[in-house]
Design an enzyme around this catalytic site. Structure first.
Site, PDB file in Angstrom:
ATOM      1  N   SER A   9       0.783  -1.233   0.000  1.00 34.45           N
ATOM      2  CA  SER A   9       0.000   0.000   0.000  1.00 34.45           C
ATOM      3  C   SER A   9       0.812   1.279   0.000  1.00 34.45           C
ATOM      4  CB  SER A   9      -0.938   0.021   1.206  1.00 34.45           C
ATOM      5  OG  SER A   9      -1.853  -1.042   1.116  1.00 34.45           O
ATOM      6  N   SER A  10       2.019   1.254   0.567  1.00 37.00           N
ATOM      7  CA  SER A  10       2.758   2.512   0.674  1.00 37.00           C
ATOM      8  C   SER A  10       4.217   2.326   0.289  1.00 37.00           C
ATOM      9  CB  SER A  10       2.663   3.077   2.097  1.00 37.00           C
ATOM     10  OG  SER A  10       3.344   2.235   2.996  1.00 37.00           O
TER      11      SER A  10
END
Length: 187
Positions: A9-10
């Protein structure tokens, strides 16, 4: 051909474990660092799906790497099925979309992934609400000076000109003018 898809996600998260597992299976890998809550903007997922041909298998390490909502999961699997592409999870090996029990398990696990996302969102909201009550969380800093917007309007500047001068959207100008002056007529 096995086509691997890896996602975190990041930017601070690592793809290393997923990449190693997919490469060990012999996959051609597509990887990206994007949120899984939507398929919008997930260019590598789109590339992997476009690359896949009839008889290929799309492989992920875990179901939540592919989708976190039942709608997205269903759309992805339907698109793969239409192309004659199979789907497989390495850590959830019983998922085989060519069989009825595999489709059932896919939907059950997909529901859990969506449920987990909803719980995380609720916990985050609870944390923000608690921080606001304690006076710790103040939200985003004010970026538009409402007094300046009204002063410019009072000086005869149109909302479009105000927006350009302040580098903000016209909707923001109207929102500020409406909040402080409900009876004013926009120029």
């Amino acid at each position: 051909m096995l086509i691997g898809y890896a996602r975190v996600s990041s930017a601070s998260q690592s793809l290393d474990l997923q990449l190693a597992a997919l490469e060990a299976e012999g996959c051609k890998v597509f990887a990206e660092k994007r949120s899984g809550t939507t398929t919008d903007g997930r260019d590598k997922l789109a590339e992997a799906m476009d690359f896949a041909r009839e008889g290929d298998t799309l492989v992920v390490t875990r179901l939540d790497r592919l989708a976190r909502s039942m709608l997205d999961l269903s759309q992805i699997v339907t698109t793969l099925d239409a192309k004659g592409v199979k789907f497989r999870c390495l850590q959830q090996g019983a998922i085989d979309t060519t069989r009825s029990d595999g489709k059932l398990l896919l939907n059950i696990l997909g529901s859990f992934a969506e449920f987990e996302t909803d719980l995380r969102r609720e916990r985050q909201r609870d944390g923000i609400d608690k921080a606001k009550l304690a006076g710790v969380y103040k939200g985003r800093p004010v970026s538009i000076e409402a007094d300046k917007v009204r002063a410019m309007r009072d000086a005869g500047t149109t909302p479009t000109e105000i927006a350009k001068a302040l580098g903000i959207g016209r909707a923001s100008v109207y929102r500020h003018l409406g909040a402080g002056n409900a009876g004013a007529s926009p120029a």
